[in-house]
Design a protein around this motif. Structure first.
Motif, PDB file in Angstrom:
ATOM      1  N   UNK A 116      33.085  50.421  45.137  1.00  0.00           N
ATOM      2  CA  UNK A 116      32.018  49.482  44.811  1.00  0.00           C
ATOM      3  C   UNK A 116      32.606  48.259  44.115  1.00  0.00           C
ATOM      4  N   UNK A 117      31.800  47.202  44.012  1.00  0.00           N
ATOM      5  CA  UNK A 117      32.262  45.975  43.343  1.00  0.00           C
ATOM      6  C   UNK A 117      32.616  46.260  41.881  1.00  0.00           C
ATOM      7  N   UNK A 118      31.809  47.101  41.202  1.00  0.00           N
ATOM      8  CA  UNK A 118      32.072  47.442  39.797  1.00  0.00           C
ATOM      9  C   UNK A 118      33.433  48.124  39.639  1.00  0.00           C
ATOM     10  N   UNK A 119      33.744  49.053  40.569  1.00  0.00           N
ATOM     11  CA  UNK A 119      35.035  49.750  40.507  1.00  0.00           C
ATOM     12  C   UNK A 119      36.190  48.773  40.711  1.00  0.00           C
ATOM     13  N   UNK A 120      36.002  47.809  41.618  1.00  0.00           N
ATOM     14  CA  UNK A 120      37.044  46.811  41.863  1.00  0.00           C
ATOM     15  C   UNK A 120      37.235  45.897  40.653  1.00  0.00           C
ATOM     16  N   UNK A 121      36.121  45.518  39.996  1.00  0.00           N
ATOM     17  CA  UNK A 121      36.228  44.686  38.789  1.00  0.00           C
ATOM     18  C   UNK A 121      37.032  45.403  37.717  1.00  0.00           C
ATOM     19  N   UNK A 122      36.754  46.686  37.516  1.00  0.00           N
ATOM     20  CA  UNK A 122      37.479  47.474  36.513  1.00  0.00           C
ATOM     21  C   UNK A 122      38.950  47.639  36.883  1.00  0.00           C
ATOM     22  N   UNK A 123      39.217  47.789  38.191  1.00  0.00           N
ATOM     23  CA  UNK A 123      40.605  47.890  38.650  1.00  0.00           C
ATOM     24  C   UNK A 123      41.373  46.606  38.343  1.00  0.00           C
ATOM     25  N   UNK A 124      40.769  45.470  38.682  1.00  0.00           N
ATOM     26  CA  UNK A 124      41.417  44.178  38.443  1.00  0.00           C
ATOM     27  C   UNK A 124      41.684  43.997  36.952  1.00  0.00           C
ATOM     28  N   UNK A 125      40.693  44.334  36.138  1.00  0.00           N
ATOM     29  CA  UNK A 125      40.821  44.177  34.685  1.00  0.00           C
ATOM     30  C   UNK A 125      41.947  45.056  34.140  1.00  0.00           C
ATOM     31  N   UNK A 126      42.013  46.320  34.623  1.00  0.00           N
ATOM     32  CA  UNK A 126      43.044  47.242  34.132  1.00  0.00           C
ATOM     33  C   UNK A 126      44.442  46.779  34.541  1.00  0.00           C
ATOM     34  N   UNK A 172      34.007  38.399  44.237  1.00  0.00           N
ATOM     35  CA  UNK A 172      33.943  37.016  43.763  1.00  0.00           C
ATOM     36  C   UNK A 172      34.484  36.890  42.341  1.00  0.00           C
ATOM     37  N   UNK A 173      35.094  35.756  42.070  1.00  0.00           N
ATOM     38  CA  UNK A 173      35.635  35.485  40.735  1.00  0.00           C
ATOM     39  C   UNK A 173      34.493  35.384  39.716  1.00  0.00           C
ATOM     40  N   UNK A 174      33.409  34.728  40.134  1.00  0.00           N
ATOM     41  CA  UNK A 174      32.261  34.585  39.230  1.00  0.00           C
ATOM     42  C   UNK A 174      31.663  35.944  38.890  1.00  0.00           C
ATOM     43  N   UNK A 175      31.593  36.837  39.912  1.00  0.00           N
ATOM     44  CA  UNK A 175      31.074  38.187  39.662  1.00  0.00           C
ATOM     45  C   UNK A 175      31.932  38.943  38.665  1.00  0.00           C
ATOM     46  N   UNK A 176      33.259  38.740  38.734  1.00  0.00           N
ATOM     47  CA  UNK A 176      34.179  39.395  37.806  1.00  0.00           C
ATOM     48  C   UNK A 176      33.888  38.961  36.367  1.00  0.00           C
ATOM     49  N   UNK A 177      33.771  37.641  36.149  1.00  0.00           N
ATOM     50  CA  UNK A 177      33.517  37.141  34.791  1.00  0.00           C
ATOM     51  C   UNK A 177      32.124  37.532  34.295  1.00  0.00           C
TER      52      UNK A 177
END
Length: 444
Positions: free
Chosen positions: A141-151, A172-177
């Motif tokens: 999911x997008x949430x899992x990808x955001x957490x992966x990128x952050x880690x 999306x970069x905006x979605x990440x922030x």
């Protein structure tokens, strides 16, 4: 922006208009002169459609949505900044910065960041596969990808790589922030607290009177015993999130696919319980049963027996109840050279998915066998086969077996004993092999 895309022909027509600075398949850049003309005529009472039409723009080509949005944008810009607000200040009609050649260090840094992200993604997928075995395709999911990128950014100190890693991950970069904004973090914490309180309530209902329940029962118990009403989807979401499993059987998706595709076909009951025809290798019976061995282990046994002599002609043991267990048993029967099928021989089974499979039925025809099936839900139509499984489980000592290989050896030994040394009262007190030889002599 309008979703309408221009064709090559439309681009050529629009580019000839003196009021068009540039045009692509996605949009038009109008001249400053046309914008000023539009504002002047619009203030005199003309509609945007009339102005565009008088200036040589075809409404069918441009689209009414693009005309309205352009007019609205220009009027707002004119109210805020006057004529300066209508000017195109971009250097080459674009707001994007020009692409520059990356240095070797920057290219290496990007490749390293991408590699680290893919490693983290693979590790997460392995964990998910371990937790949810049987799933063939897992999509993050997008949430899992955001957490992966952050880690990955935190672990490898990859400052300035957010945009690139978001592009690699397909988010999306905006979605990440937004995901890591203080507001969203606080909202997730609040939701987690609500989910935990709901989980505790669901567990109370789940264990009510020490009887485990499914989602529907939980919903009714919550309403009836605790005076709490929750949506069924919400209850299922919480159960899935915290691993609260329903103890009840679930619908077999394979059977639903069988019905939907209509590929699996049932054949008539040709046998009609005429088991003993006095001819060896003419009427064959087949079925699959389960065997419990060791400490809670389970395997499956598929057999083909001769209905006239009760002799086991072929068998297969497997730890999986796939189509192979049925087809492999049939192949073993065909490979046995001492078995010469009688004229008009056929094989009889129940209406299980293995035997209605087009693959199995094709194999039966290839071996020149007819096929017969019991009526739905009627075990008496295959009684000798069911009786054999009952006797076999009493005869074989399968419980002490610890491994599948040990189980196979015990099954093989038990079947050999059954065929050659187990005398049967209703077959002139002979063993299955002796009775087969007796029938063959009578025929001769």
């Amino acid at each position: 922006m309008s979703k309408k895309l221009f064709t090559e022909k439309e681009i050529q027509i629009l580019s000839k208009n003196t009021y068009v600075k540039s045009v692509s398949s996605k949009g038009i850049t109008y001249t400053d002169e046309f914008k000023e003309l539009f504002i002047a005529q619009n203030e005199q009472g003309k509609t945007p459609r009339e102005i565009f039409d008088e200036c040589g723009f075809d409404e069918e080509v441009i689209g009414i949505g693009r005309i309205r949005s352009s007019g609205k944008r220009w009027r707002e810009a004119y109210r805020k900044n006057g004529l300066l607000g209508l000017r195109d200040t971009r250097p080459v009609n674009t707001g994007r910065p020009s692409e520059r050649e990356l240095s070797l260090e920057e290219k290496y840094a990007r490749l390293e960041a991408e590699t680290n992200l893919l490693k983290a993604e693979n590790e997460l997928l392995k964990k998910i596969r371990f937790a949810e075995r049987g799933m063939k395709k897992i999509k993050l999911s997008a949430d899992q990808k955001f957490n992966l990128i952050h880690s990955v950014i935190e672990k490898y100190n990859l400052k300035g790589m957010v945009s690139y890693l978001c592009k690699v991950a397909g988010v999306s970069r905006q979605g990440y922030y937004n995901y890591f904004s203080a507001k969203q973090v606080e909202r997730r914490k609040d939701r987690e607290k609500q989910d935990e309180s709901l989980r505790d309530l669901i567990l109370k209902a789940y264990n009510f009177k020490n009887r485990k329940k499914g989602a529907r029962q939980i919903k009714m118990v919550l309403a009836g015993q605790f005076g709490v009403v929750f949506n069924l989807k919400r209850i299922r979401r919480i159960m899935k999130k915290y691993g609260i499993e329903s103890p009840f059987r679930r619908a077999n998706p394979y059977k639903r696919i069988m019905k939907a595709t209509q590929e699996h076909k049932v054949v008539p009951n040709v046998l009609s319980r005429e088991f003993k025809q006095g001819i060896p290798f003419k009427v064959l019976l087949t079925d699959i049963t389960y065997l419990y061995f060791g400490k809670g282990k389970r395997a499956y046994l598929s057999t083909i027996i001769d209905a006239s002599t009760n002799e086991v002609l072929a068998h297969q043991v497997s730890d999986r109840v796939t189509l192979d267990i049925a087809t492999d048993t049939l192949k073993k029967l065909k490979k046995n050279r001492r078995i010469k099928l009688a004229k008009g021989a056929y094989i009889h089974s129940d209406q299980g998915g293995h035997y209605t499979s087009p693959v199995y039925q094709k194999l039966v025809k290839k071996f020149r066998l007819g096929q017969s099936m019991s009526r739905r839900g009627n075990c008496w139509d295959n009684a000798p086969q069911e009786s054999f499984f009952g006797h076999f489980k009493d005869l074989a000592d399968i419980k002490p077996c610890e491994t599948l290989e040990e189980l196979k050896q015990e099954v093989k030994a038990a079947i050999h004993y059954y065929n050659h040394y187990r005398y049967q009262w209703n077959m002139n007190k002979m063993t299955p092999v002796q009775y087969r030889d007796h029938l063959l002599k009578v025929e001769a």
